[in-house]
Motif scaffolding. Sequence first.
Motif, mmCIF file in Angstrom:
data_model
loop_
_atom_site.group_PDB
_atom_site.id
_atom_site.type_symbol
_atom_site.label_atom_id
_atom_site.label_comp_id
_atom_site.label_asym_id
_atom_site.label_seq_id
_atom_site.Cartn_x
_atom_site.Cartn_y
_atom_site.Cartn_z
ATOM 1 N N ASP A 324 51.115 49.761 1.708
ATOM 2 C CA ASP A 324 51.477 50.979 0.948
ATOM 3 C C ASP A 324 52.819 51.517 1.404
ATOM 4 O O ASP A 324 53.667 51.929 0.585
ATOM 5 C CB ASP A 324 50.393 52.031 1.132
ATOM 6 N N THR A 325 53.046 51.513 2.735
ATOM 7 C CA THR A 325 54.327 52.003 3.249
ATOM 8 C C THR A 325 55.482 51.151 2.751
ATOM 9 O O THR A 325 56.549 51.652 2.340
ATOM 10 C CB THR A 325 54.301 52.038 4.774
ATOM 11 N N ALA A 326 55.301 49.844 2.803
ATOM 12 C CA ALA A 326 56.354 48.937 2.331
ATOM 13 C C ALA A 326 56.590 49.108 0.837
ATOM 14 O O ALA A 326 57.735 49.045 0.365
ATOM 15 C CB ALA A 326 55.968 47.494 2.653
ATOM 16 N N ALA A 327 55.516 49.332 0.050
ATOM 17 C CA ALA A 327 55.679 49.500 -1.397
ATOM 18 C C ALA A 327 56.496 50.756 -1.707
ATOM 19 O O ALA A 327 57.384 50.748 -2.581
ATOM 20 C CB ALA A 327 54.311 49.567 -2.052
ATOM 21 N N ALA A 328 56.231 51.879 -0.978
ATOM 22 C CA ALA A 328 57.002 53.109 -1.201
ATOM 23 C C ALA A 328 58.457 52.927 -0.827
ATOM 24 O O ALA A 328 59.379 53.377 -1.532
ATOM 25 C CB ALA A 328 56.371 54.246 -0.406
ATOM 26 N N SER A 329 58.720 52.239 0.299
ATOM 27 C CA SER A 329 60.100 52.020 0.727
ATOM 28 C C SER A 329 60.817 51.079 -0.234
ATOM 29 O O SER A 329 62.027 51.196 -0.447
ATOM 30 C CB SER A 329 60.107 51.425 2.128
ATOM 31 N N LEU A 330 60.117 50.130 -0.835
ATOM 32 C CA LEU A 330 60.742 49.179 -1.750
ATOM 33 C C LEU A 330 61.279 49.893 -2.998
ATOM 34 O O LEU A 330 62.377 49.574 -3.469
ATOM 35 C CB LEU A 330 59.710 48.107 -2.140
ATOM 36 N N GLU A 331 60.544 50.858 -3.504
ATOM 37 C CA GLU A 331 61.012 51.570 -4.715
ATOM 38 C C GLU A 331 62.304 52.315 -4.432
ATOM 39 O O GLU A 331 63.280 52.229 -5.202
ATOM 40 C CB GLU A 331 59.928 52.540 -5.189
ATOM 41 N N ARG A 332 62.358 53.036 -3.302
ATOM 42 C CA ARG A 332 63.577 53.766 -2.972
ATOM 43 C C ARG A 332 64.726 52.805 -2.695
ATOM 44 O O ARG A 332 65.876 53.046 -3.076
ATOM 45 C CB ARG A 332 63.324 54.634 -1.736
ATOM 46 N N GLY A 333 64.455 51.709 -2.037
ATOM 47 C CA GLY A 333 65.514 50.764 -1.734
ATOM 48 C C GLY A 333 66.099 50.135 -2.983
ATOM 49 O O GLY A 333 67.308 49.897 -3.060
ATOM 50 N N LEU A 334 65.246 49.846 -3.973
ATOM 51 C CA LEU A 334 65.747 49.254 -5.211
ATOM 52 C C LEU A 334 66.676 50.234 -5.936
ATOM 53 O O LEU A 334 67.719 49.832 -6.477
ATOM 54 C CB LEU A 334 64.575 48.877 -6.109
ATOM 55 N N ILE A 335 66.312 51.509 -5.928
ATOM 56 C CA ILE A 335 67.163 52.503 -6.612
ATOM 57 C C ILE A 335 68.511 52.614 -5.925
ATOM 58 O O ILE A 335 69.576 52.606 -6.563
ATOM 59 C CB ILE A 335 66.448 53.870 -6.641
ATOM 60 N N VAL A 336 68.531 52.702 -4.578
ATOM 61 C CA VAL A 336 69.788 52.812 -3.833
ATOM 62 C C VAL A 336 70.637 51.566 -4.022
ATOM 63 O O VAL A 336 71.864 51.644 -4.207
ATOM 64 C CB VAL A 336 69.481 53.070 -2.346
ATOM 65 N N ASN A 337 70.031 50.370 -3.985
ATOM 66 C CA ASN A 337 70.782 49.126 -4.147
ATOM 67 C C ASN A 337 71.402 49.028 -5.526
ATOM 68 O O ASN A 337 72.550 48.565 -5.681
ATOM 69 C CB ASN A 337 69.840 47.949 -3.882
ATOM 70 N N THR A 338 70.662 49.457 -6.524
ATOM 71 C CA THR A 338 71.192 49.403 -7.889
ATOM 72 C C THR A 338 72.392 50.338 -8.028
ATOM 73 O O THR A 338 73.408 49.970 -8.649
ATOM 74 C CB THR A 338 70.087 49.780 -8.879
ATOM 75 N N ARG A 339 72.290 51.524 -7.489
ATOM 76 C CA ARG A 339 73.414 52.476 -7.571
ATOM 77 C C ARG A 339 74.638 51.918 -6.841
ATOM 78 O O ARG A 339 75.767 52.047 -7.320
ATOM 79 C CB ARG A 339 72.995 53.801 -6.945
ATOM 80 N N HIS A 340 74.449 51.277 -5.689
ATOM 81 C CA HIS A 340 75.586 50.753 -4.938
ATOM 82 C C HIS A 340 76.293 49.644 -5.706
ATOM 83 O O HIS A 340 77.521 49.610 -5.776
ATOM 84 C CB HIS A 340 75.075 50.241 -3.587
ATOM 85 N N HIS A 341 75.542 48.717 -6.291
ATOM 86 C CA HIS A 341 76.149 47.640 -7.053
ATOM 87 C C HIS A 341 76.822 48.147 -8.322
ATOM 88 O O HIS A 341 77.862 47.605 -8.731
ATOM 89 C CB HIS A 341 75.087 46.589 -7.417
ATOM 90 N N ARG A 342 76.259 49.214 -8.932
ATOM 91 C CA ARG A 342 76.907 49.763 -10.121
ATOM 92 C C ARG A 342 78.246 50.391 -9.754
ATOM 93 O O ARG A 342 79.248 50.244 -10.467
ATOM 94 C CB ARG A 342 76.007 50.806 -10.790
ATOM 95 N N SER A 343 78.282 51.064 -8.644
ATOM 96 C CA SER A 343 79.533 51.703 -8.207
ATOM 97 C C SER A 343 80.587 50.631 -7.906
ATOM 98 O O SER A 343 81.760 50.782 -8.273
ATOM 99 C CB SER A 343 79.249 52.544 -6.959
ATOM 100 N N SER A 344 80.211 49.554 -7.259
ATOM 101 C CA SER A 344 81.164 48.478 -6.970
ATOM 102 C C SER A 344 81.663 47.833 -8.246
ATOM 103 O O SER A 344 82.854 47.500 -8.385
ATOM 104 C CB SER A 344 80.492 47.417 -6.082
ATOM 105 N N PHE A 345 80.798 47.638 -9.198
ATOM 106 C CA PHE A 345 81.198 47.023 -10.468
ATOM 107 C C PHE A 345 82.182 47.922 -11.221
ATOM 108 O O PHE A 345 83.150 47.431 -11.815
ATOM 109 C CB PHE A 345 79.938 46.762 -11.305
ATOM 110 N N ASP A 346 81.935 49.222 -11.209
ATOM 111 C CA ASP A 346 82.846 50.149 -11.902
ATOM 112 C C ASP A 346 84.230 50.102 -11.275
ATOM 113 O O ASP A 346 85.247 50.132 -11.975
ATOM 114 C CB ASP A 346 82.290 51.576 -11.830
#
Length: 522
Positions: A324-346
Amino acid sequence: MSDTPSNIAEFSVSEISFSIKRTMEDAFGYVRVRGELGRISRPGSGHVYLDLKDDRSVLSAVIWRGAASKLRIQPEQGLEVIATGKITTFPGQSKYQMVIDALEPAGAGALMALLEERKKKLAAEGLFAEERKKPLPVMPRVIGVVTSPSGAVIRDILHRISDRFPLHVLVWPVRVQGETCGAEVANGIRGFNSLTPDGAIPRPDLVIVARGGGSIEDLWGFNEEGVVRAAAESEIPLISAVGHETDWTLIDLAADLRAPTPTGAAEIAVPVKADLMANIDDLSRRLFSGLSRLLSNRRTELRAAGAALPAPRDLLALPRQRFDTAAASLERGLIVNTRHHRSSFDGVSSRLSPYLLTRGTAEARRKLDDMEARQTRALTVAIQHKRQAFAGIASRLTPDRLLQMAALGTERLDALTGRLDRAFQTRIAQQRAQLDGLDKLLTSLSYKDVLARGYAVLRDGTGQPVRSATSVAQGATLAIELADGTVDAVATSGGPQLKKAKPKPKQAEPSKPASAGQGSLF
């Protein structure tokens, strides 16, 4: 000689010979003669020619082929026998002889002597060796019995087998007494061995040769050599049950096992079925009891192991929490990773405008065209330089110039060849002078010149020079080397007596030093 006629009757040779023959046959119609067998001859006709003798006389005898095949015992030299037959003559050679119809040993002593002699002969061939004997099958399926089908022996064997362990019994009928007994018993043993395991008649797993008790004459057929050899050659295990317990024959020694009686042979051949069934029942009960105890022990051990283990929910609680702990951390990590890659692409996309791409492509094309033009000019200049250099060399290589260069090369080669010859001769002279000096030095230092003046070198048995008289023992072997050879000697005085030593081979004379090599010429 008187010519007065005589009144004595005249006979032809045949008449007088056959008259004597009739007289002897009438006087000795049928006789029994006791004596020792001497010479015995068995030609290919099947007749047997032999001599009956005692301490003073010899009687020739013949046994015709028909009678020879029916004899109770075979004639052997040295056997004392009683021969029954008639006395007749052989007119062809003026000899008398006995035609034997029957032959029997002269008492039990003669039979025992013959038996002992035959026993020694067969034992020497290894027919009674223990290593030839085969183990009996524990539970045979088929038993073959070689015996008389009408006697009490076969009934006793069948009755005892039926009581103990009923199975299939094959009977090979034979005579157990008389002239043909030995041959029939041997044929019975070999007949059982010739059967195939999967044939119409099953092959026995065990063979019993049985007969009731009797005198040595009655049991003599089981002492014949053919019976003994058949028993020894049998591939099927064989039990001998001939006579009572006190009787013995040669087949008992060749068989794999001897039974005291035919009934005893049946008891040895098969186990008791009731005992086997009782043993099987006892083993079954012990097996069932052992399995029950084993299952009970394993069940108790399994329950103890199960009690020591934690509950399933406790085993899964901690992993579930980590999940359960890993599942909660995975959701937040996916959101942060997506934002970082979008910023680099822009950031990258802002620098990749169509104008920049077009200008970069045009600049690269211009540089490529400039480099192509420079390479073309450089290649043209290089070709011109090479052509000019080649033209200059070609202008200098005229035929006269080539001939001049060849003449100069030849002159130079001749000069080098002359220098080489002079250097070679000089080097050879130097090496020869050096070799001569070394040879003179070796000659001046060698002891050979001293030997030539009459001196000698004394060596011991090991080839070493003797430097002192006190080192030579009395009896020692010495070698005296002179200018023209070596002489062996023995010291007659000196130290304590020594064993004579074997002189060593003469040492090789030191060879002259090899000539120095040619070495370098330059």
